[in-house]
Motif scaffolding. Structure first.
Motif, PDB file in Angstrom:
ATOM      1  N   GLU A 148       0.854  -1.184   0.000  1.00  0.00           N
ATOM      2  CA  GLU A 148       0.000   0.000   0.000  1.00  0.00           C
ATOM      3  C   GLU A 148       0.887   1.230   0.000  1.00  0.00           C
ATOM      4  O   GLU A 148       2.022   1.182   0.472  1.00  0.00           O
ATOM      5  N   LEU A 149       0.345   2.354  -0.496  1.00  0.00           N
ATOM      6  CA  LEU A 149       1.038   3.644  -0.389  1.00  0.00           C
ATOM      7  C   LEU A 149       0.096   4.634   0.277  1.00  0.00           C
ATOM      8  O   LEU A 149      -1.069   4.732  -0.122  1.00  0.00           O
ATOM      9  N   ILE A 150       0.576   5.372   1.271  1.00  0.00           N
ATOM     10  CA  ILE A 150      -0.307   6.318   1.952  1.00  0.00           C
ATOM     11  C   ILE A 150       0.462   7.552   2.431  1.00  0.00           C
ATOM     12  O   ILE A 150       1.551   7.425   2.994  1.00  0.00           O
ATOM     13  N   PRO A 151      -0.071   8.766   2.150  1.00  0.00           N
ATOM     14  CA  PRO A 151       0.536   9.980   2.707  1.00  0.00           C
ATOM     15  C   PRO A 151      -0.066  10.280   4.086  1.00  0.00           C
ATOM     16  O   PRO A 151      -1.276  10.142   4.264  1.00  0.00           O
ATOM     17  N   VAL A 152       0.775  10.674   5.054  1.00  0.00           N
ATOM     18  CA  VAL A 152       0.271  11.013   6.391  1.00  0.00           C
ATOM     19  C   VAL A 152       1.001  12.238   6.949  1.00  0.00           C
ATOM     20  O   VAL A 152       2.097  12.579   6.507  1.00  0.00           O
ATOM     21  N   SER A 153       0.377  12.856   7.929  1.00  0.00           N
ATOM     22  CA  SER A 153       1.084  13.851   8.735  1.00  0.00           C
ATOM     23  C   SER A 153       0.772  13.552  10.191  1.00  0.00           C
ATOM     24  O   SER A 153      -0.371  13.705  10.633  1.00  0.00           O
ATOM     25  N   ALA A 154       1.797  13.092  10.924  1.00  0.00           N
ATOM     26  CA  ALA A 154       1.585  12.755  12.338  1.00  0.00           C
ATOM     27  C   ALA A 154       1.270  13.997  13.145  1.00  0.00           C
ATOM     28  O   ALA A 154       0.406  13.985  14.017  1.00  0.00           O
ATOM     29  N   SER A 155       1.950  15.114  12.839  1.00  0.00           N
ATOM     30  CA  SER A 155       1.742  16.302  13.677  1.00  0.00           C
ATOM     31  C   SER A 155       0.393  16.964  13.388  1.00  0.00           C
ATOM     32  O   SER A 155      -0.221  17.553  14.267  1.00  0.00           O
ATOM     33  N   ALA A 156      -0.117  16.823  12.143  1.00  0.00           N
ATOM     34  CA  ALA A 156      -1.428  17.406  11.836  1.00  0.00           C
ATOM     35  C   ALA A 156      -2.556  16.378  11.999  1.00  0.00           C
ATOM     36  O   ALA A 156      -3.728  16.689  11.841  1.00  0.00           O
ATOM     37  N   PHE A 158      -3.184  13.955  10.019  1.00  0.00           N
ATOM     38  CA  PHE A 158      -3.750  13.627   8.703  1.00  0.00           C
ATOM     39  C   PHE A 158      -3.526  12.145   8.359  1.00  0.00           C
ATOM     40  O   PHE A 158      -2.399  11.674   8.301  1.00  0.00           O
ATOM     41  N   GLN A 159      -4.628  11.404   8.191  1.00  0.00           N
ATOM     42  CA  GLN A 159      -4.626   9.996   7.766  1.00  0.00           C
ATOM     43  C   GLN A 159      -3.911   9.051   8.726  1.00  0.00           C
ATOM     44  O   GLN A 159      -3.548   7.930   8.343  1.00  0.00           O
ATOM     45  N   VAL A 160      -3.725   9.474   9.979  1.00  0.00           N
ATOM     46  CA  VAL A 160      -3.079   8.578  10.950  1.00  0.00           C
ATOM     47  C   VAL A 160      -3.988   7.378  11.230  1.00  0.00           C
ATOM     48  O   VAL A 160      -3.548   6.239  11.307  1.00  0.00           O
ATOM     49  N   LYS A 161      -5.286   7.650  11.349  1.00  0.00           N
ATOM     50  CA  LYS A 161      -6.268   6.572  11.607  1.00  0.00           C
ATOM     51  C   LYS A 161      -6.310   5.598  10.427  1.00  0.00           C
ATOM     52  O   LYS A 161      -6.364   4.377  10.615  1.00  0.00           O
ATOM     53  N   GLN A 162      -6.266   6.150   9.196  1.00  0.00           N
ATOM     54  CA  GLN A 162      -6.293   5.277   8.018  1.00  0.00           C
ATOM     55  C   GLN A 162      -5.062   4.377   7.985  1.00  0.00           C
ATOM     56  O   GLN A 162      -5.137   3.198   7.641  1.00  0.00           O
ATOM     57  N   LEU A 163      -3.922   4.950   8.348  1.00  0.00           N
ATOM     58  CA  LEU A 163      -2.693   4.156   8.390  1.00  0.00           C
ATOM     59  C   LEU A 163      -2.827   3.039   9.423  1.00  0.00           C
ATOM     60  O   LEU A 163      -2.457   1.885   9.176  1.00  0.00           O
ATOM     61  N   GLU A 164      -3.390   3.390  10.581  1.00  0.00           N
ATOM     62  CA  GLU A 164      -3.594   2.392  11.635  1.00  0.00           C
ATOM     63  C   GLU A 164      -4.434   1.227  11.102  1.00  0.00           C
ATOM     64  O   GLU A 164      -4.116   0.061  11.322  1.00  0.00           O
TER      65      GLU A 164
END
Length: 297
Positions: A148-156, A158-164
């Protein structure tokens, strides 16, 4: 409902945002984060508890071409960790070009990709524009084939839940591996030492990132008080000149390090802390296997 449980780890060159991502997923500060590369030394585990799953995150040091005995030991930790997890996340920052270091890691990851799914994660998207993020996702596809490929921003956030969710989907079915409420299985002393080390690194920028080791000699409740913990710790540097850097003018720098570290330790342990901090010089400890053992590597 089927419950899943297992291990994941994030890899990437130093300072790719692995520890910040671990903290964002776990929701508590357990892996130390610093603006200086090479700050993580222990495979600190963060534990994400969900009703349907338990995701245990193993945090590895950044992989690099070793120049010292310490460097070789750090790389050994990385390889042994990769072979034991259920899923790997390869982190590349959105705002930095894919470079030789990333390709070096991708080559190593290919060896395990047949057995272990590897997710490509573009981190720090808050520091890049949409075009940069899109380009980075394309650049990553060139490097290797990802599950899979996914963009995230831990500090904002962004998409942390999707990554989880993506990580959890790749775990085997099974009961929880750790009791609910645990955030990490690292001994408290290790975490306390890491927090002191993080505070010590914060103000000295590039002067001595690798040259600091911390040992916690003892952690004891103050006699006659159950609300105060005495923590005695040593900061080890390699040369007397580095001792001066950490001490600062009239010991001011060390006092700042102490109060910063104490704040995080109190938050971690949920109790008042008296932190007694001393600096010792251990000559060239990074190249000396005997000293490395003594300092816990």
């Amino acid at each position: 409902m089927n419950h899943r449980s297992g291990f994941a780890c994030f890899v990437g060159r130093p300072n790719a945002g692995k520890s910040t991502l671990t903290n964002a997923l776990v929701g508590s500060k357990i892996a130390i984060t610093s603006s200086k590369p090479q700050t993580t030394r222990h495979a600190i585990r963060g534990i994400v508890h969900r009703d349907d799953a338990q995701l245990v995150i193993v945090d590895t040091p950044g992989l690099h071409r070793p120049r010292t005995v310490l460097g070789e030991r750090l790389n050994d930790i990385v390889y042994s960790t990769w072979s034991e997890v259920d899923v790997v996340g390869f982190c590349v920052p959105a705002n930095e070009k894919v470079g030789p270091g990333d390709k070096f890691i991708a080559n190593e990851l290919r060896k395990i990709a047949k057995r272990t799914p590897v997710l490509g994660i573009v981190t720090k998207t808050d520091l890049a524009n949409r075009q940069q993020i899109a380009d980075q996702l394309l650049a990553l596809q060139e490097v290797m084939e990802f599950a899979e490929l996914i963009p995230v921003s831990a500090s904002a956030g962004f998409q942390v839940k999707q990554l989880e969710d993506l990580l959890v989907q790749r775990l085997p079915e099974g009961p929880p591996l750790y009791p609910d409420g645990d955030l990490t299985d690292e001994p408290e002393q290790t975490l306390v030492a890491e927090l002191i080390r993080e505070a010590a690194l914060e103000g000295v920028r590039d002067e001595l990132p690798h040259s600091i080791a911390v040992t916690v000699e003892e952690m004891l409740p103050r006699e006659g008080r159950d609300d105060l913990l005495d923590v005695h710790a040593f900061l080890y540097v390699e040369r007397p000149s580095q001792k001066g850097i950490i001490l600062g003018h009239k010991g001011e720098r060390l006092r700042t390090v102490g109060s910063e570290a104490r704040r995080h330790i109190e938050a971690l342990l949920g109790t008042k802390v008296y932190l007694d901090l001393h600096i010792k010089v251990a000559k060239d400890w990074q190249r000396d296997p005997k000293q490395l053992r003594r300092l816990g590597f």
